[in-house]
Scaffold this motif. Structure first.
Motif, PDB file in Angstrom:
ATOM      1  N   LYS A 127      28.709  27.669  37.492  1.00  0.00           N
ATOM      2  CA  LYS A 127      28.018  27.362  38.745  1.00  0.00           C
ATOM      3  C   LYS A 127      26.769  26.521  38.515  1.00  0.00           C
ATOM      4  O   LYS A 127      26.501  25.563  39.233  1.00  0.00           O
ATOM      5  N   ARG A 128      25.981  26.885  37.505  1.00  0.00           N
ATOM      6  CA  ARG A 128      24.739  26.177  37.204  1.00  0.00           C
ATOM      7  C   ARG A 128      24.645  26.040  35.682  1.00  0.00           C
ATOM      8  O   ARG A 128      24.013  26.870  34.999  1.00  0.00           O
ATOM      9  N   PRO A 129      25.259  24.991  35.127  1.00  0.00           N
ATOM     10  CA  PRO A 129      25.365  24.886  33.665  1.00  0.00           C
ATOM     11  C   PRO A 129      24.038  24.843  32.921  1.00  0.00           C
ATOM     12  O   PRO A 129      23.955  25.350  31.794  1.00  0.00           O
ATOM     13  N   SER A 130      23.003  24.246  33.508  1.00  0.00           N
ATOM     14  CA  SER A 130      21.715  24.232  32.801  1.00  0.00           C
ATOM     15  C   SER A 130      21.123  25.633  32.707  1.00  0.00           C
ATOM     16  O   SER A 130      20.486  25.991  31.709  1.00  0.00           O
ATOM     17  N   GLU A 131      21.336  26.457  33.729  1.00  0.00           N
ATOM     18  CA  GLU A 131      20.899  27.854  33.649  1.00  0.00           C
ATOM     19  C   GLU A 131      21.727  28.608  32.618  1.00  0.00           C
ATOM     20  O   GLU A 131      21.209  29.472  31.897  1.00  0.00           O
ATOM     21  N   SER A 132      23.012  28.288  32.518  1.00  0.00           N
ATOM     22  CA  SER A 132      23.859  28.889  31.485  1.00  0.00           C
ATOM     23  C   SER A 132      23.334  28.518  30.102  1.00  0.00           C
ATOM     24  O   SER A 132      23.243  29.366  29.207  1.00  0.00           O
ATOM     25  N   ALA A 133      22.991  27.236  29.913  1.00  0.00           N
ATOM     26  CA  ALA A 133      22.451  26.789  28.631  1.00  0.00           C
ATOM     27  C   ALA A 133      21.152  27.510  28.299  1.00  0.00           C
ATOM     28  O   ALA A 133      20.920  27.910  27.144  1.00  0.00           O
ATOM     29  N   ALA A 134      20.309  27.705  29.305  1.00  0.00           N
ATOM     30  CA  ALA A 134      19.034  28.391  29.079  1.00  0.00           C
ATOM     31  C   ALA A 134      19.248  29.841  28.661  1.00  0.00           C
ATOM     32  O   ALA A 134      18.540  30.364  27.782  1.00  0.00           O
ATOM     33  N   ARG A 135      20.222  30.519  29.270  1.00  0.00           N
ATOM     34  CA  ARG A 135      20.496  31.914  28.903  1.00  0.00           C
ATOM     35  C   ARG A 135      21.018  32.013  27.471  1.00  0.00           C
ATOM     36  O   ARG A 135      20.618  32.908  26.722  1.00  0.00           O
ATOM     37  N   ILE A 136      21.890  31.104  27.090  1.00  0.00           N
ATOM     38  CA  ILE A 136      22.400  31.117  25.711  1.00  0.00           C
ATOM     39  C   ILE A 136      21.263  30.829  24.741  1.00  0.00           C
ATOM     40  O   ILE A 136      21.136  31.477  23.691  1.00  0.00           O
ATOM     41  N   ARG A 137      20.422  29.868  25.074  1.00  0.00           N
ATOM     42  CA  ARG A 137      19.299  29.491  24.202  1.00  0.00           C
ATOM     43  C   ARG A 137      18.357  30.660  23.949  1.00  0.00           C
ATOM     44  O   ARG A 137      17.837  30.822  22.838  1.00  0.00           O
ATOM     45  N   GLU A 138      18.143  31.483  24.962  1.00  0.00           N
ATOM     46  CA  GLU A 138      17.233  32.624  24.808  1.00  0.00           C
ATOM     47  C   GLU A 138      17.678  33.589  23.718  1.00  0.00           C
ATOM     48  O   GLU A 138      16.856  34.292  23.127  1.00  0.00           O
ATOM     49  N   GLU A 139      18.991  33.616  23.436  1.00  0.00           N
ATOM     50  CA  GLU A 139      19.538  34.583  22.495  1.00  0.00           C
ATOM     51  C   GLU A 139      19.902  33.973  21.148  1.00  0.00           C
ATOM     52  O   GLU A 139      20.514  34.643  20.316  1.00  0.00           O
ATOM     53  N   LEU A 140      19.527  32.707  20.923  1.00  0.00           N
ATOM     54  CA  LEU A 140      19.868  32.034  19.669  1.00  0.00           C
ATOM     55  C   LEU A 140      18.606  31.628  18.910  1.00  0.00           C
ATOM     56  O   LEU A 140      17.574  31.327  19.517  1.00  0.00           O
ATOM     57  N   PRO A 141      18.682  31.558  17.570  1.00  0.00           N
ATOM     58  CA  PRO A 141      17.561  30.998  16.803  1.00  0.00           C
ATOM     59  C   PRO A 141      17.357  29.513  17.092  1.00  0.00           C
ATOM     60  O   PRO A 141      16.235  29.016  17.003  1.00  0.00           O
ATOM     61  N   ALA A 142      18.434  28.799  17.411  1.00  0.00           N
ATOM     62  CA  ALA A 142      18.328  27.365  17.728  1.00  0.00           C
ATOM     63  C   ALA A 142      17.601  27.177  19.049  1.00  0.00           C
ATOM     64  O   ALA A 142      17.749  27.973  19.983  1.00  0.00           O
ATOM     65  N   ASP A 143      16.842  26.104  19.131  1.00  0.00           N
ATOM     66  CA  ASP A 143      15.972  25.906  20.291  1.00  0.00           C
ATOM     67  C   ASP A 143      16.565  24.970  21.335  1.00  0.00           C
ATOM     68  O   ASP A 143      15.959  24.760  22.381  1.00  0.00           O
ATOM     69  N   ARG A 144      17.766  24.399  21.063  1.00  0.00           N
ATOM     70  CA  ARG A 144      18.337  23.429  21.993  1.00  0.00           C
ATOM     71  C   ARG A 144      19.824  23.723  22.193  1.00  0.00           C
ATOM     72  O   ARG A 144      20.562  23.906  21.219  1.00  0.00           O
ATOM     73  N   VAL A 145      20.255  23.744  23.451  1.00  0.00           N
ATOM     74  CA  VAL A 145      21.643  24.043  23.792  1.00  0.00           C
ATOM     75  C   VAL A 145      22.132  23.032  24.825  1.00  0.00           C
ATOM     76  O   VAL A 145      21.407  22.702  25.773  1.00  0.00           O
ATOM     77  N   ILE A 146      23.360  22.551  24.642  1.00  0.00           N
ATOM     78  CA  ILE A 146      24.002  21.648  25.596  1.00  0.00           C
ATOM     79  C   ILE A 146      25.346  22.243  25.987  1.00  0.00           C
ATOM     80  O   ILE A 146      26.124  22.662  25.119  1.00  0.00           O
ATOM     81  N   VAL A 147      25.627  22.300  27.280  1.00  0.00           N
ATOM     82  CA  VAL A 147      26.951  22.679  27.777  1.00  0.00           C
ATOM     83  C   VAL A 147      27.728  21.392  28.013  1.00  0.00           C
ATOM     84  O   VAL A 147      27.269  20.508  28.747  1.00  0.00           O
ATOM     85  N   THR A 148      28.895  21.271  27.388  1.00  0.00           N
ATOM     86  CA  THR A 148      29.655  20.029  27.415  1.00  0.00           C
ATOM     87  C   THR A 148      30.937  20.179  28.226  1.00  0.00           C
ATOM     88  O   THR A 148      31.437  21.274  28.450  1.00  0.00           O
TER      89      THR A 148
END
Length: 252
Positions: A127-148
């Motif tokens: 529904k909102r891919p950037s919000e999905s990316a932000a949620r995944i980012r919060e739980e990862l050591p990596a600081d950048r996430v892209i939904v493709t």
């Protein structure tokens, strides 16, 4: 810059903790960019649906009938209804449905997938891919996430990877005001880095039953440039879209 796929991810199901599954299978650096296919994001978020959830209205039946007459293939009006409900604008109704999604992405059939959807008829985009990316980012050591996602682009044959959501970095880097090799000031160059990283990741991820849905980009440096989250073109300056609104398909 190095890219590598995250191996041994299981089939993703609704409610799965996608970030944890990634984190358990790869040692990530803070500066990594994690590119995640929208298919697994949608599956984790429960975006699977059956055609029975989209009883066709008059417009959907009309669209399906017209597409069937053009292609000669049977078209399910419930699928057309699903596309209508997932879109804010139908830019073209024939010879295929070109639509704008609710988060601004323009693609065929609202990006709805009918492959790799075990136990359901359809897989809708997040529904909102950037919000999905932000949620995944919060739980990862990596600081950048892209939904493709993969889709065709105007004036090009075939499909390519594109970014439909991102977090932790700007979508574009702006070269305007900097100089070219001859000292001339750049006046229009804005580089869409999230799309370029998504396309690179798609080369590693692959397609079909051998595809891998998560790719890590290591060593990418944004550089000392201005950044922008401008990604989807504004309608006022999208002259191709404006022309398509006025164009009418005529079958031979």
């Amino acid at each position: 810059m190095e890219l590598f796929a995250v191996a041994d991810l299981p089939e993703i199901r609704p409610g799965d903790d996608l970030a944890a599954l990634i984190r358990d299978r790869v040692d990530l650096d803070e500066d990594d960019v994690v590119c995640v296919a929208s298919t697994v994001v949608s599956k984790a978020e429960g975006r699977l649906a059956d055609l029975s959830a989209f009883p066709a209205g008059p417009r959907a039946r009309e669209i399906a009938a017209r597409l069937e007459s053009i292609s000669g293939d049977e078209k399910d009006p419930r699928f057309a209804q699903a596309v209508l409900e997932e879109s804010t604008e139908i830019i073209m109704e024939a010879p295929f449905l070109l639509t704008e999604s609710r988060f601004g992405h323009v693609s065929v059939n609202a990006g709805i997938d009918r492959s790799n959807v075990a136990g359901a008829d359809l897989l809708l985009l997040p529904k909102r891919p950037s919000e999905s990316a932000a949620r995944i980012r919060e739980e990862l050591p990596a600081d950048r996430v892209i939904v493709t996602d993969t889709c065709g682009r105007p004036f090009r044959h075939g499909q390519r990877g594109v970014a439909i959501g991102w977090a932790g970095m700007p979508a574009s880097r702006d070269w305007r005001g900097e100089s070219d090799r001859d000292g001339r000031e750049l006046g229009v160059t804005v580089q869409n880095v999230v799309d370029e990283l998504a396309a690179a990741a798609n080369l590693v991820a692959g397609e079909g039953d051998g595809g891998t849905p998560v790719v890590v980009v290591r060593g990418f440096e944004f550089g000392d440039h201005a950044g922008s989250d401008a990604h989807f073109r504004e309608v006022e300056g999208d002259f191709v879209r404006q022309a398509l609104r006025e164009w009418e398909f005529e079958s031979n």
